[in-house]
Design a protein around this motif. Structure first.
Motif, PDB file in Angstrom:
ATOM      1  N   PHE A  94       0.787  -1.232   0.000  1.00 32.16           N
ATOM      2  CA  PHE A  94       0.000   0.000   0.000  1.00 32.16           C
ATOM      3  C   PHE A  94       0.821   1.286   0.000  1.00 32.16           C
ATOM      4  O   PHE A  94       0.278   2.362  -0.251  1.00 32.16           O
ATOM      5  CB  PHE A  94      -0.928   0.022   1.229  1.00 32.16           C
ATOM      6  CG  PHE A  94      -1.901  -1.109   1.266  1.00 32.16           C
ATOM      7  CD1 PHE A  94      -3.018  -1.125   0.438  1.00 32.16           C
ATOM      8  CD2 PHE A  94      -1.706  -2.188   2.125  1.00 32.16           C
ATOM      9  CE1 PHE A  94      -3.922  -2.173   0.473  1.00 32.16           C
ATOM     10  CE2 PHE A  94      -2.603  -3.247   2.168  1.00 32.16           C
ATOM     11  CZ  PHE A  94      -3.712  -3.243   1.334  1.00 32.16           C
ATOM     12  N   GLY A  95       2.116   1.211   0.310  1.00 30.42           N
ATOM     13  CA  GLY A  95       2.921   2.410   0.480  1.00 30.42           C
ATOM     14  C   GLY A  95       3.154   2.674   1.959  1.00 30.42           C
ATOM     15  O   GLY A  95       2.388   2.200   2.810  1.00 30.42           O
ATOM     16  N   PRO A  96       4.186   3.448   2.313  1.00 27.19           N
ATOM     17  CA  PRO A  96       4.603   3.586   3.713  1.00 27.19           C
ATOM     18  C   PRO A  96       3.702   4.458   4.576  1.00 27.19           C
ATOM     19  O   PRO A  96       3.814   4.419   5.804  1.00 27.19           O
ATOM     20  CB  PRO A  96       5.992   4.221   3.601  1.00 27.19           C
ATOM     21  CG  PRO A  96       5.945   4.987   2.311  1.00 27.19           C
ATOM     22  CD  PRO A  96       5.088   4.170   1.395  1.00 27.19           C
ATOM     23  N   ASP A  97       2.807   5.231   3.978  1.00 31.92           N
ATOM     24  CA  ASP A  97       2.029   6.201   4.749  1.00 31.92           C
ATOM     25  C   ASP A  97       0.531   5.939   4.681  1.00 31.92           C
ATOM     26  O   ASP A  97      -0.278   6.873   4.654  1.00 31.92           O
ATOM     27  CB  ASP A  97       2.330   7.624   4.256  1.00 31.92           C
ATOM     28  CG  ASP A  97       3.797   7.986   4.421  1.00 31.92           C
ATOM     29  OD1 ASP A  97       4.367   7.670   5.487  1.00 31.92           O
ATOM     30  OD2 ASP A  97       4.371   8.560   3.489  1.00 31.92           O
ATOM     31  N   GLN A  98       0.155   4.664   4.664  1.00 29.52           N
ATOM     32  CA  GLN A  98      -1.252   4.304   4.565  1.00 29.52           C
ATOM     33  C   GLN A  98      -1.779   3.710   5.876  1.00 29.52           C
ATOM     34  O   GLN A  98      -1.008   3.157   6.665  1.00 29.52           O
ATOM     35  CB  GLN A  98      -1.456   3.313   3.429  1.00 29.52           C
ATOM     36  CG  GLN A  98      -1.109   3.870   2.063  1.00 29.52           C
ATOM     37  CD  GLN A  98      -1.897   5.108   1.719  1.00 29.52           C
ATOM     38  OE1 GLN A  98      -3.121   5.137   1.880  1.00 29.52           O
ATOM     39  NE2 GLN A  98      -1.223   6.155   1.256  1.00 29.52           N
ATOM     40  N   PRO A  99      -3.082   3.824   6.141  1.00 29.46           N
ATOM     41  CA  PRO A  99      -3.653   3.326   7.399  1.00 29.46           C
ATOM     42  C   PRO A  99      -3.384   1.844   7.662  1.00 29.46           C
ATOM     43  O   PRO A  99      -3.262   1.431   8.817  1.00 29.46           O
ATOM     44  CB  PRO A  99      -5.153   3.587   7.225  1.00 29.46           C
ATOM     45  CG  PRO A  99      -5.225   4.741   6.288  1.00 29.46           C
ATOM     46  CD  PRO A  99      -4.084   4.548   5.327  1.00 29.46           C
ATOM     47  N   GLN A 100      -3.313   1.039   6.593  1.00 26.39           N
ATOM     48  CA  GLN A 100      -3.030  -0.388   6.797  1.00 26.39           C
ATOM     49  C   GLN A 100      -1.669  -0.581   7.467  1.00 26.39           C
ATOM     50  O   GLN A 100      -1.486  -1.473   8.298  1.00 26.39           O
ATOM     51  CB  GLN A 100      -3.062  -1.137   5.461  1.00 26.39           C
ATOM     52  CG  GLN A 100      -4.425  -1.165   4.789  1.00 26.39           C
ATOM     53  CD  GLN A 100      -4.642   0.008   3.856  1.00 26.39           C
ATOM     54  OE1 GLN A 100      -3.991   1.050   3.959  1.00 26.39           O
ATOM     55  NE2 GLN A 100      -5.566  -0.148   2.914  1.00 26.39           N
ATOM     56  N   VAL A 101      -0.715   0.256   7.084  1.00 30.66           N
ATOM     57  CA  VAL A 101       0.620   0.202   7.693  1.00 30.66           C
ATOM     58  C   VAL A 101       0.552   0.677   9.135  1.00 30.66           C
ATOM     59  O   VAL A 101       1.178   0.098  10.034  1.00 30.66           O
ATOM     60  CB  VAL A 101       1.616   1.053   6.881  1.00 30.66           C
ATOM     61  CG1 VAL A 101       2.977   1.081   7.555  1.00 30.66           C
ATOM     62  CG2 VAL A 101       1.732   0.523   5.458  1.00 30.66           C
ATOM     63  N   ALA A 102      -0.240   1.719   9.382  1.00 29.94           N
ATOM     64  CA  ALA A 102      -0.389   2.242  10.742  1.00 29.94           C
ATOM     65  C   ALA A 102      -0.938   1.180  11.686  1.00 29.94           C
ATOM     66  O   ALA A 102      -0.520   1.097  12.850  1.00 29.94           O
ATOM     67  CB  ALA A 102      -1.310   3.464  10.731  1.00 29.94           C
ATOM     68  N   GLU A 103      -1.859   0.366  11.190  1.00 34.92           N
ATOM     69  CA  GLU A 103      -2.434  -0.687  12.028  1.00 34.92           C
ATOM     70  C   GLU A 103      -1.356  -1.666  12.492  1.00 34.92           C
ATOM     71  O   GLU A 103      -1.286  -2.032  13.671  1.00 34.92           O
ATOM     72  CB  GLU A 103      -3.520  -1.440  11.248  1.00 34.92           C
ATOM     73  CG  GLU A 103      -4.162  -2.567  12.038  1.00 34.92           C
ATOM     74  CD  GLU A 103      -5.174  -3.349  11.222  1.00 34.92           C
ATOM     75  OE1 GLU A 103      -5.681  -4.367  11.734  1.00 34.92           O
ATOM     76  OE2 GLU A 103      -5.455  -2.954  10.074  1.00 34.92           O
ATOM     77  N   LYS A 104      -0.500  -2.090  11.560  1.00 33.00           N
ATOM     78  CA  LYS A 104       0.560  -3.038  11.915  1.00 33.00           C
ATOM     79  C   LYS A 104       1.626  -2.374  12.793  1.00 33.00           C
ATOM     80  O   LYS A 104       2.165  -2.989  13.711  1.00 33.00           O
ATOM     81  CB  LYS A 104       1.187  -3.613  10.644  1.00 33.00           C
ATOM     82  CG  LYS A 104       0.233  -4.461   9.812  1.00 33.00           C
ATOM     83  CD  LYS A 104      -0.204  -5.692  10.580  1.00 33.00           C
ATOM     84  CE  LYS A 104      -1.098  -6.632   9.768  1.00 33.00           C
ATOM     85  NZ  LYS A 104      -2.437  -6.097   9.528  1.00 33.00           N
ATOM     86  N   LEU A 105       1.924  -1.105  12.525  1.00 31.40           N
ATOM     87  CA  LEU A 105       2.880  -0.374  13.356  1.00 31.40           C
ATOM     88  C   LEU A 105       2.362  -0.245  14.782  1.00 31.40           C
ATOM     89  O   LEU A 105       3.139  -0.357  15.748  1.00 31.40           O
ATOM     90  CB  LEU A 105       3.129   1.015  12.772  1.00 31.40           C
ATOM     91  CG  LEU A 105       4.010   1.084  11.526  1.00 31.40           C
ATOM     92  CD1 LEU A 105       3.919   2.480  10.908  1.00 31.40           C
ATOM     93  CD2 LEU A 105       5.462   0.741  11.851  1.00 31.40           C
ATOM     94  N   SER A 106       1.073  -0.025  14.931  1.00 25.83           N
ATOM     95  CA  SER A 106       0.476   0.095  16.257  1.00 25.83           C
ATOM     96  C   SER A 106       0.645  -1.195  17.042  1.00 25.83           C
ATOM     97  O   SER A 106       0.938  -1.182  18.247  1.00 25.83           O
ATOM     98  CB  SER A 106      -1.004   0.459  16.138  1.00 25.83           C
ATOM     99  OG  SER A 106      -1.575   0.645  17.409  1.00 25.83           O
ATOM    100  N   GLU A 107       0.485  -2.329  16.362  1.00 31.63           N
ATOM    101  CA  GLU A 107       0.670  -3.622  17.024  1.00 31.63           C
ATOM    102  C   GLU A 107       2.123  -3.801  17.472  1.00 31.63           C
ATOM    103  O   GLU A 107       2.379  -4.321  18.568  1.00 31.63           O
ATOM    104  CB  GLU A 107       0.252  -4.749  16.082  1.00 31.63           C
ATOM    105  CG  GLU A 107      -1.252  -4.766  15.807  1.00 31.63           C
ATOM    106  CD  GLU A 107      -1.650  -5.725  14.695  1.00 31.63           C
ATOM    107  OE1 GLU A 107      -2.849  -6.000  14.560  1.00 31.63           O
ATOM    108  OE2 GLU A 107      -0.757  -6.190  13.954  1.00 31.63           O
ATOM    109  N   LEU A 108       3.053  -3.365  16.643  1.00 29.04           N
ATOM    110  CA  LEU A 108       4.475  -3.434  17.011  1.00 29.04           C
ATOM    111  C   LEU A 108       4.750  -2.548  18.217  1.00 29.04           C
ATOM    112  O   LEU A 108       5.428  -2.968  19.170  1.00 29.04           O
ATOM    113  CB  LEU A 108       5.336  -3.000  15.828  1.00 29.04           C
ATOM    114  CG  LEU A 108       6.843  -2.847  16.092  1.00 29.04           C
ATOM    115  CD1 LEU A 108       7.455  -4.173  16.532  1.00 29.04           C
ATOM    116  CD2 LEU A 108       7.549  -2.307  14.847  1.00 29.04           C
ATOM    117  N   ALA A 109       4.222  -1.326  18.199  1.00 32.27           N
ATOM    118  CA  ALA A 109       4.435  -0.409  19.316  1.00 32.27           C
ATOM    119  C   ALA A 109       3.834  -0.959  20.607  1.00 32.27           C
ATOM    120  O   ALA A 109       4.441  -0.842  21.683  1.00 32.27           O
ATOM    121  CB  ALA A 109       3.828   0.956  18.988  1.00 32.27           C
ATOM    122  N   ASN A 110       2.649  -1.560  20.510  1.00 31.49           N
ATOM    123  CA  ASN A 110       2.022  -2.151  21.692  1.00 31.49           C
ATOM    124  C   ASN A 110       2.891  -3.258  22.280  1.00 31.49           C
ATOM    125  O   ASN A 110       3.004  -3.400  23.504  1.00 31.49           O
ATOM    126  CB  ASN A 110       0.643  -2.708  21.346  1.00 31.49           C
ATOM    127  CG  ASN A 110      -0.370  -1.627  21.061  1.00 31.49           C
ATOM    128  OD1 ASN A 110      -0.183  -0.465  21.436  1.00 31.49           O
ATOM    129  ND2 ASN A 110      -1.456  -1.983  20.388  1.00 31.49           N
TER     130      ASN A 110
END
Length: 213
Positions: free
Chosen positions: A125-141
Motif C-alpha cells: 500500500f505504500g509507507p504512509d497508509q492506514p493499513q501500515v499504521a495498524e501493523k505499526l500500532s501492534e508493534l508499538a504495543n
C-alpha cells in the motif's frame, strides 16, 4: 479436522491453479481457526504450530517464481499472487503469530514478525497508509508491553502521523493511537504530555459518539 484435511490435501492433486488456490485457502482458514482455538485455551505450542502453518501456506502462494515459458495457469497464479488481499493475508498471519509470541514474552520473535507484517503492508500500500499504521500500532504495543518504551515511542508517533493524513484523522483509530501514546507517556512520567494526547482521544470519541446518535 486439521489432521483429516492434511491427509486429504496430500491425496488430492489440484486440477489447475484455481483449484490449487482454493485448496490452499481452505487449509489456511482452517489452520487459522484451530490456532485461535488453541490460543484461547492457552495451548500455546499447538497454537504456534497452527499459525506457522498458515504463514507457510500464505508464503507458498505469494513467493512463487515466474516460469520461463508461462501458460494461462501461470498467468492466473501470478494474478492471484499480486492481488492486494493476498499480501495482506500474509501480513495478518505474521501479525497474529507475533501477538501470540508477545503474550508468551518471546519479544524478539514477536518483533521480528511484526516488522515483517509492516514491510508487507508497506510494499502493498505504500509507507504512509492506514493499513501500515495498524501493523505499526501492534508493534508499538508489543514494545510497550515489554517495557521497551524508547522503542515504542517513535513507532506510536509514526502511527499518529500516518493517521493525521488519512480519513481516520478524527475517527476511532486515531483516538486509539492517541490514547496508546498517552498511556505510554504516563508510564514514563511525562504526565503533562500524556494528558494532552488522552484528552484529544476522549474528544474524538465524544464527537464520534454524538455523530452516531
Amino acid at each position: 479436522s486439521l489432521t483429516s484435511l492434511d491427509e486429504a490435501l496430500k491425496a488430492h492433486k489440484p486440477r489447475d491453479a484455481s483449484d490449487e488456490l482454493q485448496q490452499l485457502e481452505v487449509a489456511a482458514m482452517l489452520s487459522d481457526r484451530v490456532g485461535d482455538l488453541f490460543a484461547r485455551n492457552h495451548k500455546y505450542s499447538q497454537a504456534e504450530a497452527a499459525y506457522q502453518k498458515v504463514i507457510a501456506i500464505r508464503e507458498k502462494y505469494t513467493s512463487g517464481s515466474a516460469p520461463t515459458k508461462p501458460n494461462k495457469e501461470d498467468f492466473f497464479r501470478a494474478l492471484a499472487q499480486n492481488l492486494p488481499g493476498t499480501q495482506t493475508k500474509l501480513a495478518d498471519a505474521n501479525s497474529k503469530l507475533a501477538k501470540l509470541y508477545c503474550s508468551e514474552q518471546k519479544s524478539d520473535d514477536a518483533q521480528s514478525l511484526f516488522k515483517k507484517a509492516v514491510t508487507l503492508e508497506e510494499r502493498q500500500f505504500g509507507p504512509d497508509q492506514p493499513q501500515v499504521a495498524e501493523k505499526l500500532s501492534e508493534l508499538a504495543n508489543c514494545y510497550s508491553q515489554q517495557g521497551k518504551y524508547e522503542q515504542a515511542e517513535p513507532v506510536y508517533k509514526r502511527v499518529i502521523r500516518i493517521l493525521e493524513q488519512s480519513h481516520f484523522k478524527d475517527e476511532a483509530p486515531m483516538a486509539v493511537a492517541l490514547e496508546n501514546y498517552g498511556l505510554l507517556l504516563r508510564k514514563i512520567s511525562r504526565e503533562a504530555e500524556a494528558k494532552t494526547f488522552i484528552d484529544r482521544a476522549s474528544a474524538i470519541l465524544a464527537r464520534s459518539g454524538e455523530a452516531s446518535r
